[in-house]
Design a protein around this motif. Structure first.
Motif, PDB file in Angstrom:
ATOM      1  N   LYS A  83       0.927  -0.888  -0.196  1.00  0.00           N
ATOM      2  CA  LYS A  83      -0.028  -0.170  -0.111  1.00  0.00           C
ATOM      3  C   LYS A  83       1.278   1.410  -0.081  1.00  0.00           C
ATOM      4  CE  LYS A  83      -3.116   1.551   2.790  1.00  0.00           C
ATOM      5  NZ  LYS A  83      -4.773   1.196   3.695  1.00  0.00           N
ATOM      6  N   ASN A 105      -1.710  -1.440  -3.871  1.00  0.00           N
ATOM      7  CA  ASN A 105      -3.568  -0.744  -3.807  1.00  0.00           C
ATOM      8  C   ASN A 105      -2.455   1.177  -3.103  1.00  0.00           C
ATOM      9  OD1 ASN A 105      -3.904   0.794  -1.985  1.00  0.00           O
ATOM     10  ND2 ASN A 105      -4.529  -0.434  -0.550  1.00  0.00           N
ATOM     11  N   THR A 107      -2.903   4.473  -2.222  1.00  0.00           N
ATOM     12  CA  THR A 107      -3.771   4.829  -1.652  1.00  0.00           C
ATOM     13  C   THR A 107      -3.943   6.338  -2.119  1.00  0.00           C
ATOM     14  OG1 THR A 107      -4.753   4.735   0.424  1.00  0.00           O
ATOM     15  CG2 THR A 107      -2.310   4.060   0.831  1.00  0.00           C
ATOM     16  N   ALA A 142      -7.618   3.273  -4.770  1.00  0.00           N
ATOM     17  CA  ALA A 142      -8.180   3.426  -3.922  1.00  0.00           C
ATOM     18  C   ALA A 142      -8.164   5.049  -3.351  1.00  0.00           C
ATOM     19  CB  ALA A 142      -7.819   3.206  -2.171  1.00  0.00           C
ATOM     20  N   TYR A 144     -10.931   8.622  -2.677  1.00  0.00           N
ATOM     21  CA  TYR A 144     -11.543   8.752  -1.504  1.00  0.00           C
ATOM     22  C   TYR A 144     -12.777   9.526  -1.431  1.00  0.00           C
ATOM     23  CZ  TYR A 144      -8.389   6.795   2.086  1.00  0.00           C
ATOM     24  OH  TYR A 144      -7.023   6.131   2.834  1.00  0.00           O
ATOM     25  N   ARG A 147     -14.499  12.206   2.739  1.00  0.00           N
ATOM     26  CA  ARG A 147     -13.226  13.399   2.957  1.00  0.00           C
ATOM     27  C   ARG A 147     -13.610  14.359   1.911  1.00  0.00           C
ATOM     28  NH1 ARG A 147      -9.469  12.383   7.622  1.00  0.00           N
ATOM     29  NH2 ARG A 147      -9.890  10.643   8.063  1.00  0.00           N
ATOM     30  N   MET A 206     -11.406   1.845  -5.786  1.00  0.00           N
ATOM     31  CA  MET A 206     -11.135   0.599  -4.785  1.00  0.00           C
ATOM     32  C   MET A 206     -11.869   2.130  -3.976  1.00  0.00           C
ATOM     33  SD  MET A 206      -9.207  -1.255  -2.270  1.00  0.00           S
ATOM     34  CE  MET A 206      -7.811  -0.059  -1.666  1.00  0.00           C
ATOM     35  N   ALA A 208     -12.834   4.424  -0.757  1.00  0.00           N
ATOM     36  CA  ALA A 208     -12.361   4.352   0.383  1.00  0.00           C
ATOM     37  C   ALA A 208     -12.609   5.597   0.768  1.00  0.00           C
ATOM     38  CB  ALA A 208     -10.843   5.072   0.016  1.00  0.00           C
ATOM     39  N   SER A 209     -13.458   5.611   2.528  1.00  0.00           N
ATOM     40  CA  SER A 209     -13.538   6.866   2.453  1.00  0.00           C
ATOM     41  C   SER A 209     -15.490   7.125   2.488  1.00  0.00           C
ATOM     42  CB  SER A 209     -12.862   7.877   2.361  1.00  0.00           C
ATOM     43  OG  SER A 209     -13.499   8.710   3.185  1.00  0.00           O
ATOM     44  N   ASN A 211     -17.713   5.911   4.698  1.00  0.00           N
ATOM     45  CA  ASN A 211     -18.866   6.376   5.692  1.00  0.00           C
ATOM     46  C   ASN A 211     -19.168   7.827   5.340  1.00  0.00           C
ATOM     47  OD1 ASN A 211     -16.150   6.809   6.085  1.00  0.00           O
ATOM     48  ND2 ASN A 211     -16.814   7.382   7.901  1.00  0.00           N
ATOM     49  N   LYS A 213     -19.794  11.452   7.085  1.00  0.00           N
ATOM     50  CA  LYS A 213     -19.330  12.193   7.977  1.00  0.00           C
ATOM     51  C   LYS A 213     -20.268  13.111   8.109  1.00  0.00           C
ATOM     52  CE  LYS A 213     -14.390  10.645   7.184  1.00  0.00           C
ATOM     53  NZ  LYS A 213     -14.980   9.712   6.006  1.00  0.00           N
ATOM     54  N   THR A 234     -14.869  -0.405  -0.013  1.00  0.00           N
ATOM     55  CA  THR A 234     -14.330  -0.467   1.604  1.00  0.00           C
ATOM     56  C   THR A 234     -15.143  -0.254   1.959  1.00  0.00           C
ATOM     57  OG1 THR A 234     -12.706   1.446   1.667  1.00  0.00           O
ATOM     58  CG2 THR A 234     -12.086  -0.281   0.294  1.00  0.00           C
ATOM     59  N   LEU A 236     -16.631   0.749   6.525  1.00  0.00           N
ATOM     60  CA  LEU A 236     -16.179   0.601   8.290  1.00  0.00           C
ATOM     61  C   LEU A 236     -17.703   0.160   8.222  1.00  0.00           C
ATOM     62  CD1 LEU A 236     -14.779   4.409   8.887  1.00  0.00           C
ATOM     63  CD2 LEU A 236     -14.093   2.571   8.252  1.00  0.00           C
TER      64      LEU A 236
END
Ligand SMILES: O=C(CO)[C@@H](O)[C@H](O)[C@H](O)[C@H](O)COP(=O)(O)O
Length: 314
Positions: A83, A105, A107, A142, A144, A147, A206, A208-209, A211, A213, A234, A236
């Motif tokens: 990564k 990976n 990222t 990855a 994001y 964010r 991929m 990421a992040s 979820n 906020k 991905t 959480l």
């Protein structure tokens, strides 16, 4: 190899960072063993485990290459992804690492120009890889999501016009939709076909992040909005539970491309520079990764010392 305790490693003369890597490598090896059946069943498409190089190497091209080679060799499993963050210096190292047949990976991607540079590093690396069969090398990029909205929404609020406020919560998904368009463009055509004929695998996007906020957005908002073939999400735990409970499984990622392009352009027209947002986030997240890394080493040091001195006194 038995998992040793940090105090044993330090007692045997290892410095704390070497002890950290020994524990991490063992942990990753165990995880690779668990995922190897999936890796084999899917012909190396799934079943990967990511192992991050030290965040302190993020601006050190040579250091990242050496660390990736060393860690890859130590783990000794085809399932492992090294990564590597998408800083300018580390993107240069990705090409070299890929050319050695090591899977990556990539990222901390927050904007489209960085994403394109990551894809190019993968393609360049595959092209200069000496292996005749490229099917054992793979990569994930990855990108994001949430964010990006946190940063954009603050800027839109500062602008404060009706148009700006109306774009809140729309930028991150719009950018992800355009990233998928870029993925499809770069992984098609003659350049890609030459690599595909050598067995190369596409570098999958991929998310990421994912979820949410901002609590005023639905908890499945991001996951629902970036569903498309050949991508990885991905999660959480809370985001996964929410999606399993009331997520909507429908191909959203390329359903409204021109709308996404309009939103992306509208944000730019308001004076928000996407690349600057990307660099801001890159620095912010790298900084937090470095703090976490230092914190882990500090905790390990304290733990090792307390156990070591306790053992000396009994
Ligand atoms: O690091 C990667 C992918 O390289 C992600 O899976 C990443 O661990 C997670 O998505 C994030 O750390 C979680 O995102 P965030 O909530 O911290 O923004």
């Amino acid at each position: 190899m038995e998992l040793k305790h940090v105090s044993e490693l330090v007692g045997a003369g290892k410095d704390i960072e070497s002890a950290y890597w020994e524990l991490v490598v063992k942990d990753i090896q165990d995880t690779c063993k668990l995922l190897e059946p999936i890796y084999n069943e899917t012909d190396g498409e799934d079943g990967h485990v990511s192992l991050a190089v030290s965040p302190k190497l993020a601006n050190d091209t040579k250091g990242t290459i050496e660390a990736a080679k060393w860690l890859h060799n130590m783990v000794g499993s085809p399932c492992v992804y090294m990564k590597i963050p998408a800083t300018d210096e580390s993107i240069s190292s990705m090409k070299e690492v890929i050319s050695l047949g090591i899977s990556v990976n990539a990222t901390l991607i927050f904007c489209l120009p960085k994403y394109e540079a990551v894809i190019d590093a993968y393609l360049d690396g595959l092209e200069s890889c000496g292996m005749t069969d490229l099917s054992k090398v793979s990569s994930a990029a990855a990108f994001y999501i949430s964010r990006v909205d946190v940063t954009l929404d603050k800027k839109l609020e500062q602008i404060g016009t009706a148009e700006a406020l109306d774009l809140k919560g729309k930028g991150a998904v719009a950018q992800a939709v355009l990233a998928y368009q870029l993925y499809q463009k770069k992984f098609s055509g003659p350049r890609w076909e030459r690599l595909e004929n050598r067995g190369a695998k596409k570098q999958r996007l991929m998310w990421a992040s994912t979820n949410v906020k901002n609590p005023s957005y639905p908890d499945t908002f991001y996951v629902n909005s970036v569903i498309g073939p050949d991508t990885i999400s991905t999660f959480l735990v809370q985001a996964l539970q929410a999606f399993m409970d009331h997520g909507i499984l429908s191909r959203t990622l390329d359903a409204k491309v021109s709308e996404a392009q309009d939103m992306y352009n509208a944000i730019e027209k308001l004076g928000i520079d996407w690349s600057s947002v990307g660099s801001e986030l890159e620095h912010e997240v790298l900084d937090s990764f470095t703090k976490s890394f230092d914190n882990v080493l500090e905790c390990m040091q304290k733990k090792a010392m307390s156990i070591y001195s306790f053992q000396k006194h009994v």
